[in-house]
Design an enzyme around this catalytic site. Structure first.
Site, short mmCIF file in Angstrom:
data_model
loop_
_atom_site.label_atom_id
_atom_site.label_comp_id
_atom_site.label_asym_id
_atom_site.label_seq_id
_atom_site.Cartn_x
_atom_site.Cartn_y
_atom_site.Cartn_z
N GLY A 164 54.69 58.88 -112.26
CA GLY A 164 55.44 60.12 -112.07
C GLY A 164 56.37 60.12 -110.88
O GLY A 164 56.88 61.17 -110.49
N GLU A 192 50.48 53.92 -112.15
CA GLU A 192 51.18 53.68 -113.42
C GLU A 192 52.63 54.12 -113.40
O GLU A 192 53.01 55.05 -114.12
CB GLU A 192 50.48 54.46 -114.54
CG GLU A 192 49.09 54.05 -114.82
CD GLU A 192 48.39 55.02 -115.76
OE1 GLU A 192 47.50 54.56 -116.47
OE2 GLU A 192 48.72 56.22 -115.77
N PRO A 193 53.49 53.50 -112.63
CA PRO A 193 54.90 53.90 -112.66
C PRO A 193 55.59 53.48 -113.96
O PRO A 193 55.35 52.38 -114.46
CB PRO A 193 55.50 53.14 -111.47
CG PRO A 193 54.62 51.94 -111.30
CD PRO A 193 53.25 52.35 -111.75
N GLY A 194 56.39 54.36 -114.49
CA GLY A 194 57.20 54.01 -115.68
C GLY A 194 58.65 54.17 -115.31
O GLY A 194 59.38 53.20 -115.04
N ARG A 206 67.60 63.65 -123.05
CA ARG A 206 67.08 64.36 -121.87
C ARG A 206 67.93 65.56 -121.42
O ARG A 206 67.36 66.60 -121.08
CB ARG A 206 66.84 63.38 -120.72
CG ARG A 206 65.79 62.32 -121.08
CD ARG A 206 65.44 61.43 -119.91
NE ARG A 206 64.76 62.15 -118.85
CZ ARG A 206 65.31 62.53 -117.71
NH1 ARG A 206 66.56 62.24 -117.44
NH2 ARG A 206 64.62 63.20 -116.82
N TYR A 231 65.61 68.93 -121.65
CA TYR A 231 65.19 69.69 -120.47
C TYR A 231 66.23 69.75 -119.36
O TYR A 231 65.88 69.76 -118.18
CB TYR A 231 63.82 69.27 -119.93
CG TYR A 231 63.46 67.79 -120.00
CD1 TYR A 231 62.34 67.42 -120.75
CD2 TYR A 231 64.17 66.82 -119.32
CE1 TYR A 231 61.96 66.09 -120.82
CE2 TYR A 231 63.79 65.49 -119.38
CZ TYR A 231 62.69 65.13 -120.13
OH TYR A 231 62.30 63.82 -120.19
N CYS A 244 76.07 67.04 -133.98
CA CYS A 244 76.33 68.40 -134.41
C CYS A 244 75.35 69.38 -133.77
O CYS A 244 74.51 69.98 -134.44
CB CYS A 244 76.25 68.48 -135.93
SG CYS A 244 77.49 67.43 -136.68
N GLU A 245 75.44 69.49 -132.49
CA GLU A 245 74.64 70.43 -131.70
C GLU A 245 75.50 70.81 -130.50
O GLU A 245 76.00 69.92 -129.81
CB GLU A 245 73.37 69.76 -131.15
CG GLU A 245 72.27 69.52 -132.15
CD GLU A 245 71.51 70.78 -132.51
OE1 GLU A 245 71.49 71.71 -131.69
OE2 GLU A 245 70.96 70.82 -133.61
N TYR A 302 63.35 56.56 -120.59
CA TYR A 302 63.34 57.67 -121.56
C TYR A 302 64.72 57.91 -122.18
O TYR A 302 65.06 59.02 -122.55
CB TYR A 302 62.79 58.95 -120.90
CG TYR A 302 61.43 58.73 -120.28
CD1 TYR A 302 60.32 58.52 -121.09
CD2 TYR A 302 61.25 58.66 -118.90
CE1 TYR A 302 59.07 58.28 -120.54
CE2 TYR A 302 60.01 58.41 -118.34
CZ TYR A 302 58.92 58.23 -119.16
OH TYR A 302 57.70 57.97 -118.62
C1 LIG Z 1 54.21 58.98 -118.74
C2 LIG Z 1 53.01 58.50 -118.03
C3 LIG Z 1 53.14 57.66 -116.92
C4 LIG Z 1 54.46 57.26 -116.34
O1 LIG Z 1 55.19 58.34 -115.86
P1 LIG Z 1 56.60 58.08 -115.14
O2 LIG Z 1 57.08 59.42 -114.78
O3 LIG Z 1 57.47 57.41 -116.14
O4 LIG Z 1 56.32 57.21 -113.97
C5 LIG Z 1 51.99 57.17 -116.34
N1 LIG Z 1 50.76 57.51 -116.83
C6 LIG Z 1 50.60 58.32 -117.89
C7 LIG Z 1 49.25 58.63 -118.38
C8 LIG Z 1 51.72 58.85 -118.52
O5 LIG Z 1 51.55 59.67 -119.56
#
Ligand SMILES: *Cc1c(COP(=O)(O)O)cnc(C)c1O
Length: 427
Positions: free
Chosen positions: A239, A281-283, A320, A324, A351-352, A380
């Site tokens: 997150g 868990e960085p995404g 995105r 939001y 078409c939005e 994303y």
């Molecule tokens: C989406 C998610 C992440 C990654 O979140 P980011 O905002 O992309 O870093 C990590 N853990 C869990 C369980 C998630 O659902």
């Protein structure tokens, strides 16, 4: 600055001339630098650490190869993400399987692929998992996802730890949670390792994470005492925020890691916890800023109060802004040095009316055939893409040291209709 934009030494205009547009482009070195920042700073002498990439942010084979090369673990949240990981030869012992409503088929798939850890989201899932592990005689580790009830300051849709969240079990429901652990401990194949939390996404401030860590550690302490055990693993989720526009001020990765580690260490000392491993868990923060979307400008439209620049993509490749209100920064890739005298709404071709990628972008005078580069689209974007208006999903190019390689081909119209059929169903 050069008037013609380059990404990692690759001329954007030349790339589009060769590959067409729209196109996602990733600067590989930037992804690598982010991975290294986490690996170098999320460390502690007190416990082992593990960086797990949240694959929902973006995956393709080339990215999986890189994660394997850099020795990251992987988080998947569906059978599809697990399938992609398994086809990508990702070591199942480095995979965490999440989800608030995993189906029986998905649990079976995870056990069959011998995924190391299932992050259990609720009481019912424990029954299901124990039954299935007995049936398949397959060992599996478990983390329980807790909701630490911390409201991170972010958009409602990406906030995941408020009291009424659909994710995880509230830390208030102690007895339910202890019951789950006891049930797991009494099972033959399922092994309880610890707890998980994930409080939201695109979070800039450290406060929410520190608060969540405190609550999680407090809960671990209570659990250790109540059940006379030693919880071994804490996973604090992802997150971490990124920069989309100059308004965004995320905490730099090294400082974020340092703060998290210190907060965990303080709690470990305070409660004398015996944590063996701490995971994150960085995404988004691994891939967002490394990614660009390149579009070609078509028509320009002047209305009473607005000026539009229309691009040959939009909400199908980046939902995105419409979903939001996400904001982005853009430049005209072939006019990097020209004075920004104009204001445009950058509108997609769907078409939005909500298909506006950027409101009020300050740009030089835009003309048809200009190349518009939108920054920080690496997370994303492609993973949330759709075929709305039957628009093909985009190709993906990786660039590094002046070289470019296609890692995902653009979709074709034929591929869009390949599953259309007319087959009778015998009931
Ligand atoms: C989406 C998610 C992440 C990654 O979140 P980011 O905002 O992309 O870093 C990590 N853990 C869990 C369980 C998630 O659902």
């Amino acid at each position: 600055m050069k008037n013609m934009m380059e990404i990692a030494g690759v001329k954007v205009v030349a790339l589009i001339a060769k590959c067409g547009s729209p196109l996602y482009v990733y600067d590989e070195a930037q992804i690598e630098a982010q991975i290294e920042a986490y690996q170098n700073h999320f460390v502690s002498p007190m416990f082992e650490t593990e960086v797990i990439y949240a694959s929902k942010a973006f995956t393709c084979q080339a990215l999986l190869d890189k994660l394997i090369q850099y020795d990251l673990s992987l988080d998947v949240v569906s059978g599809g993400e697990l399938y992609v990981a398994s086809k990508g030869k990702f070591n199942p012992q480095r995979i965490y399987f999440h989800g608030n409503n995993k189906t029986k088929e998905e649990l079976r798939q995870a056990l069959t692929y011998q995924v190391k850890t299932i992050v259990v989201d609720n009481v019912y899932e424990v029954d299901e998992l124990i039954n299935m592990s007995n049936e398949l005689k397959t060992k599996v580790h478990v983390l329980i996802r807790l909701n630490p009830k911390v409201e991170a300051h972010t958009h409602e849709y990406i906030m995941t730890a408020n009291a009424d969240s659909k994710f995880g079990i509230s830390v208030d429901l102690k007895d339910d949670i202890y019951g789950m652990i006891t049930q797991i401990n009494n099972s033959e194949y399922v092994c309880f390792d610890g707890f998980h939390s994930h409080i939201g996404s695109q979070i800039f401030e450290r406060q929410g994470f520190v608060e969540a860590i405190h609550k999680m550690c407090q809960f671990i302490n209570h659990t250790n005492i109540a059940l006379d055990m030693k919880v071994k693993v804490l996973n604090i989720g992802g997150g971490f925020g990124v920069t989309y526009t100059s308004e965004d001020k995320p905490t730099p990765t090294p400082l974020m890691c340092k703060t998290l580690i210190e907060a965990i260490q303080n709690n470990v000392e305070k409660y004398d916890l015996q944590l063996e491993k701490v995971c994150m868990e960085p995404g988004r923060s691994i891939v967002a800023e490394a990614g660009y979307t390149l579009y070609e400008v078509g028509f320009i439209k002047q209305t009473k109060n607005k000026q539009f620049a229309f691009i040959n993509g939009g909400m199908a490749d980046n939902i995105r802004p419409a979903l939001y209100g996400a904001k982005y920064h853009c430049e005209i890739a072939n006019k990097m040095n020209e004075t920004k005298t104009q204001v445009y709404d950058i509108a997609g071709k769907c078409c939005e009316s909500g298909d506006i990628i950027i409101h009020e972008a300050h740009l030089p005078k835009v003309e048809s055939s200009d190349i518009l580069a939108v920054y920080s689209t690496g997370a994303y974007g492609s993973s949330m893409a759709s075929n709305y208006n039957r628009i093909n999903r985009l190709g993906v190019v990786f660039v590094k040291d002046g070289n470019a390689r296609m890692v995902v081909k653009p979709e074709t119209y034929e591929q869009q209709i390949q599953n259309d059929c007319d087959e009778e169903i015998t009931l």
